[in-house]
Scaffold this motif. Structure first.
Motif, PDB file in Angstrom:
ATOM      1  N   VAL A 180      28.136  20.997 -35.473  1.00 17.02           N
ATOM      2  CA  VAL A 180      27.796  19.392 -36.367  1.00 17.02           C
ATOM      3  C   VAL A 180      26.530  20.047 -37.185  1.00 17.02           C
ATOM      4  O   VAL A 180      25.590  20.739 -36.682  1.00 17.02           O
ATOM      5  CB  VAL A 180      27.302  18.607 -35.158  1.00 17.02           C
ATOM      6  CG1 VAL A 180      26.700  17.250 -36.265  1.00 17.02           C
ATOM      7  CG2 VAL A 180      28.577  18.257 -34.490  1.00 17.02           C
ATOM      8  N   ILE A 181      26.492  19.609 -38.615  1.00 16.72           N
ATOM      9  CA  ILE A 181      25.401  19.988 -39.569  1.00 16.72           C
ATOM     10  C   ILE A 181      24.839  18.573 -40.063  1.00 16.72           C
ATOM     11  O   ILE A 181      25.863  17.988 -40.597  1.00 16.72           O
ATOM     12  CB  ILE A 181      25.867  20.826 -40.705  1.00 16.72           C
ATOM     13  CG1 ILE A 181      26.556  22.157 -40.115  1.00 16.72           C
ATOM     14  CG2 ILE A 181      24.739  21.040 -41.560  1.00 16.72           C
ATOM     15  CD1 ILE A 181      27.328  22.766 -41.196  1.00 16.72           C
ATOM     16  N   VAL A 182      23.572  18.174 -39.833  1.00 16.13           N
ATOM     17  CA  VAL A 182      23.003  17.259 -40.383  1.00 16.13           C
ATOM     18  C   VAL A 182      22.003  17.754 -41.570  1.00 16.13           C
ATOM     19  O   VAL A 182      21.146  18.248 -41.493  1.00 16.13           O
ATOM     20  CB  VAL A 182      22.162  16.465 -38.993  1.00 16.13           C
ATOM     21  CG1 VAL A 182      21.386  15.248 -39.668  1.00 16.13           C
ATOM     22  CG2 VAL A 182      23.074  16.072 -38.016  1.00 16.13           C
ATOM     23  N   VAL A 183      22.055  16.932 -42.636  1.00 17.45           N
ATOM     24  CA  VAL A 183      21.782  17.221 -43.742  1.00 17.45           C
ATOM     25  C   VAL A 183      20.790  15.922 -44.393  1.00 17.45           C
ATOM     26  O   VAL A 183      21.246  15.105 -44.330  1.00 17.45           O
ATOM     27  CB  VAL A 183      22.405  17.781 -44.956  1.00 17.45           C
ATOM     28  CG1 VAL A 183      21.689  18.096 -46.004  1.00 17.45           C
ATOM     29  CG2 VAL A 183      23.352  19.060 -44.596  1.00 17.45           C
ATOM     30  N   PRO A 184      19.600  16.331 -44.242  1.00 19.50           N
ATOM     31  CA  PRO A 184      18.929  15.083 -45.025  1.00 19.50           C
ATOM     32  C   PRO A 184      19.126  14.995 -46.492  1.00 19.50           C
ATOM     33  O   PRO A 184      19.214  15.778 -47.108  1.00 19.50           O
ATOM     34  CB  PRO A 184      17.217  15.576 -44.818  1.00 19.50           C
ATOM     35  CG  PRO A 184      17.276  16.578 -43.988  1.00 19.50           C
ATOM     36  CD  PRO A 184      18.480  17.449 -44.135  1.00 19.50           C
ATOM     37  N   HIS A 185      19.084  13.592 -46.692  1.00 20.89           N
ATOM     38  CA  HIS A 185      19.503  13.260 -48.260  1.00 20.89           C
ATOM     39  C   HIS A 185      19.089  12.180 -48.481  1.00 20.89           C
ATOM     40  O   HIS A 185      19.153  10.914 -48.021  1.00 20.89           O
ATOM     41  CB  HIS A 185      21.229  13.249 -48.300  1.00 20.89           C
ATOM     42  CG  HIS A 185      21.770  12.793 -49.694  1.00 20.89           C
ATOM     43  ND1 HIS A 185      21.457  13.936 -50.812  1.00 20.89           N
ATOM     44  CD2 HIS A 185      22.008  11.873 -50.423  1.00 20.89           C
ATOM     45  CE1 HIS A 185      22.059  13.443 -51.825  1.00 20.89           C
ATOM     46  NE2 HIS A 185      22.628  12.015 -51.721  1.00 20.89           N
ATOM     47  N   GLU A 186      17.892  12.120 -49.453  1.00 23.79           N
ATOM     48  CA  GLU A 186      17.250  10.956 -49.955  1.00 23.79           C
ATOM     49  C   GLU A 186      16.631  10.279 -48.626  1.00 23.79           C
ATOM     50  O   GLU A 186      15.861  10.971 -47.709  1.00 23.79           O
ATOM     51  CB  GLU A 186      18.085   9.874 -50.709  1.00 23.79           C
ATOM     52  CG  GLU A 186      18.386  10.663 -52.095  1.00 23.79           C
ATOM     53  CD  GLU A 186      19.328  10.115 -52.914  1.00 23.79           C
ATOM     54  OE1 GLU A 186      19.539   8.715 -52.639  1.00 23.79           O
ATOM     55  OE2 GLU A 186      19.506  10.416 -54.047  1.00 23.79           O
ATOM     56  N   ASP A 187      16.926   9.074 -48.323  1.00 24.90           N
ATOM     57  CA  ASP A 187      16.373   8.158 -47.415  1.00 24.90           C
ATOM     58  C   ASP A 187      17.354   8.239 -46.268  1.00 24.90           C
ATOM     59  O   ASP A 187      17.285   7.579 -45.282  1.00 24.90           O
ATOM     60  CB  ASP A 187      15.834   7.152 -47.659  1.00 24.90           C
ATOM     61  CG  ASP A 187      16.687   6.193 -48.202  1.00 24.90           C
ATOM     62  OD1 ASP A 187      18.076   6.681 -48.621  1.00 24.90           O
ATOM     63  OD2 ASP A 187      16.856   4.834 -48.256  1.00 24.90           O
ATOM     64  N   ARG A 188      18.109   9.103 -46.258  1.00 21.59           N
ATOM     65  CA  ARG A 188      19.436   9.044 -45.147  1.00 21.59           C
ATOM     66  C   ARG A 188      19.771  10.542 -44.727  1.00 21.59           C
ATOM     67  O   ARG A 188      19.208  11.417 -44.974  1.00 21.59           O
ATOM     68  CB  ARG A 188      20.737   8.627 -45.883  1.00 21.59           C
ATOM     69  CG  ARG A 188      20.672   7.013 -46.191  1.00 21.59           C
ATOM     70  CD  ARG A 188      21.932   6.634 -46.641  1.00 21.59           C
ATOM     71  NE  ARG A 188      21.678   6.229 -48.182  1.00 21.59           N
ATOM     72  CZ  ARG A 188      22.783   5.548 -48.864  1.00 21.59           C
ATOM     73  NH1 ARG A 188      23.759   5.261 -48.415  1.00 21.59           N
ATOM     74  NH2 ARG A 188      22.357   5.576 -50.201  1.00 21.59           N
ATOM     75  N   SER A 189      20.761  10.432 -43.966  1.00 22.10           N
ATOM     76  CA  SER A 189      21.150  11.927 -43.470  1.00 22.10           C
ATOM     77  C   SER A 189      22.622  11.949 -43.549  1.00 22.10           C
ATOM     78  O   SER A 189      23.380  10.759 -43.523  1.00 22.10           O
ATOM     79  CB  SER A 189      21.043  12.259 -41.992  1.00 22.10           C
ATOM     80  OG  SER A 189      19.576  12.208 -41.676  1.00 22.10           O
TER      81      SER A 189
END
Length: 54
Positions: A13-22
């Protein structure tokens, strides 16, 4: 059809921050063999080589 037998699986599982979300990416590798060193090696190579870019 019968029951599906238990099979080993590996999940990354890879979680990537993106703007104000993930954004979450999930990769699953499943094998029909209980122990297969070649499969395990291939999965490790694939999982370690994953690159996520914008």
């Amino acid at each position: 059809m019968g029951a599906i037998p238990v099979r080993p699986a590996e999940v990354q599982v890879i979680v990537v921050p993106h703007e104000d979300r993930s954004i979450t990416y999930t990769m699953t590798a499943l094998s029909t063999a209980p122990v297969d060193p070649a499969f395990e090696e291939a999965v490790e190579e694939i999982f370690s080589g994953v690159q996520i870019t914008d």
